[in-house]
Design an enzyme around this catalytic site. Structure first.
Site, PDB file in Angstrom:
ATOM      1  N   LYS A  46       0.847  -1.206   0.000  1.00 29.82           N
ATOM      2  CA  LYS A  46       0.000   0.000   0.000  1.00 29.82           C
ATOM      3  C   LYS A  46       0.879   1.252   0.000  1.00 29.82           C
ATOM      4  CE  LYS A  46      -0.233  -0.121   5.043  1.00 29.82           C
ATOM      5  NZ  LYS A  46      -1.004  -0.568   6.211  1.00 29.82           N
ATOM      6  N   TYR A 268      14.509  31.226   7.234  1.00 28.98           N
ATOM      7  CA  TYR A 268      13.340  31.911   7.811  1.00 28.98           C
ATOM      8  C   TYR A 268      13.415  31.996   9.332  1.00 28.98           C
ATOM      9  CZ  TYR A 268      10.976  31.339   3.312  1.00 28.98           C
ATOM     10  OH  TYR A 268      10.623  31.385   1.990  1.00 28.98           O
TER      11      TYR A 268
HETATM   12  C1  LIG Z   1      -0.200  -1.617   6.809  1.00 21.91           C
HETATM   13  C2  LIG Z   1      -0.807  -2.876   7.232  1.00 21.91           C
HETATM   14  C3  LIG Z   1      -0.026  -4.028   7.429  1.00 21.91           C
HETATM   15  C4  LIG Z   1       1.485  -4.011   7.352  1.00 21.91           C
HETATM   16  O1  LIG Z   1       2.004  -3.418   8.511  1.00 21.91           O
HETATM   17  P1  LIG Z   1       3.577  -3.366   8.797  1.00 21.91           P
HETATM   18  O2  LIG Z   1       3.658  -2.843  10.176  1.00 21.91           O
HETATM   19  O3  LIG Z   1       4.152  -2.434   7.796  1.00 21.91           O
HETATM   20  O4  LIG Z   1       4.104  -4.738   8.639  1.00 21.91           O
HETATM   21  C5  LIG Z   1      -0.684  -5.213   7.701  1.00 21.91           C
HETATM   22  N1  LIG Z   1      -2.029  -5.262   7.829  1.00 21.91           N
HETATM   23  C6  LIG Z   1      -2.800  -4.166   7.684  1.00 21.91           C
HETATM   24  C7  LIG Z   1      -4.284  -4.293   7.861  1.00 21.91           C
HETATM   25  C8  LIG Z   1      -2.223  -2.937   7.417  1.00 21.91           C
HETATM   26  O5  LIG Z   1      -2.997  -1.858   7.315  1.00 21.91           O
END
Ligand SMILES: *Cc1c(COP(=O)(O)O)cnc(C)c1O
Length: 376
Positions: A46, A268
């Site tokens: 993702k 800044y």
């Molecule tokens: C993002 C996510 C993961 C992976 O998590 P990590 O901590 O990066 O391993 C797994 N399951 C769900 C439902 C997630 O949203």
């Protein structure tokens, strides 16, 4: 990047480049495989593979034998299909675009009954079936079926026309803590529902609850499948590294290097003023590139294999470094924002620790805005 204009060569320094090392991905996947042995790996890609580029990362994962991927929304999955990825894609959160699930053969995560019925109806209309996973809220307080009635509801969904219940899943809220008690409580809730569902259906459903932290620290949570994200990208949710190799290096070239007199304010708000004859380098990377403004006077970058402190406020497009103590720094020299140079290393954890966030945020924000190149 070089462009040509009126026969003259102009170097465009704008923004960082992210170099993504795909051999490190293979290395990290191997570490996960050793831990989970023959269990199924659902690789989480993702957020554009945590800023690493989901098409390239997924392509490599698939070539390394990974058969399942997970994304947050259908748009991400659509992009993967258009990039030629044919592996099963589980869509973790999106319940808006039922059409896309059928058009692109995606696997939805069902988190409420209404959506389950909608998928059943859509499948009927298309005279097909849809494979689904059902999400149980075992204590994350985010999405999913309430644990209380989950078993009955899951069984009901499994019985719907056109629905093929493949998986049962949940998510930990704090598997990265030394204190395991809450994670274990979530796991117990999950296991109880799993057993009830098995009894009701008379068959076992694929169960998965382990994220990266649980893969590393909670063997009981490694069930039929695991869902690591962060680990694959070479970062650990824990202090120790577990021999993981980060994939991402973020670097650029110095835009300018100037000699400033003592008492010269930089950037800044004049939050930094030189105390001595100084050499200050200007880096063409700012908060618009995902280098947080919270790094103002509060980070280092690598120049000539040495650590140079960020001085003054991080601007939208520029950041200044004090390079007075590093010999021979010149315009165009390579500067490493994340990664290694000459034996020194800046990790995502180094950066996240300085500004009260987590490595996830560092890699997604730097990686998603940089020009990416891939090496093997
Ligand atoms: C993002 C996510 C993961 C992976 O998590 P990590 O901590 O990066 O391993 C797994 N399951 C769900 C439902 C997630 O949203």
């Amino acid at each position: 990047m070089k462009t040509r204009e009126a026969g003259k060569r102009i170097r465009v320094n704008r923004g960082p480049a992210a170099v993504i090392d795909l051999s490190a991905l293979a290395h990290n996947l191997e570490i996960v495989r050793k831990i989970v042995s023959n269990k199924l790996i659902i690789a989480v890609v993702k957020a554009d593979a945590y800023g690493h580029g989901s098409a390239e990362i997924s392509r490599r994962l698939v070539s390394l034998g990974v058969s399942r991927l997970a994304v947050a929304f259908t748009g991400e999955a659509k992009l993967l299909r258009q990039s030629g990825i044919r592996a099963e894609i589980i869509v973790l959160f999106d319940r808006t675009a039922a059409d896309d699930y059928f058009t692109y053969s995606l696997t939805p995560v069902i988190q409420d009954k209404r959506t389950a019925h909608e998928f059943s109806r859509q499948a009927g209309k298309r005279r097909t079936r849809v494979r689904v996973h059902v999400k149980i809220d075992t204590g994350m307080g985010r999405i999913g079926f309430d644990a209380e009635n989950a078993a009955a509801e899951v069984a009901e969904i499994a019985g719907l026309e056109g629905i093929e219940l493949e998986g049962l899943m949940s998510h930990f809220s704090e598997a990265d803590l030394a204190d395991r008690s809450y994670a274990l409580r979530q796991l117990n809730v999950f296991n109880a529902i799993r057993d009830k569902v098995s009894a009701k259906l008379g068959r076992h459903v694929m169960c998965h609850i382990a994220n990266s932290a649980a893969v590393l620290s909670l063997p009981e949570a490694i069930q039929d499948a695991v869902r690591p994200g962060l680990l694959l990208y070479g970062c650990s949710p824990f202090k120790e590294g577990h021999d993981l190799r980060p994939l991402m290096t973020v670097k650029t070239g110095l835009l300018a290097v100037r000699n400033l007199r003592p008492g010269t304010p930089v950037s800044y708000g004049r939050t930094f003023t030189t105390k001595r004859e100084s050499r200050v380098a200007v880096v063409p990377v700012g908060y618009a590139d995902g280098f947080s403004r919270l790094f103002s006077n509060n980070a280092e970058m690598l120049v000539k294999g040495r650590r140079a402190p960020v001085v003054g406020r991080v601007c939208m497009d520029l950041t200044m470094l004090d390079v007075t103590d590093i010999d021979g720094v010149e315009e165009g020299d390579e500067v490493v924002i994340l990664g290694s140079q000459g034996g020194e290393t800046i990790t995502a954890a180094d950066l996240s620790g300085r500004i009260g966030t987590i490595p996830y945020e560092i890699i997604t924000s730097l990686g998603s805005r940089a020009k990416r190149e891939y090496v093997n």
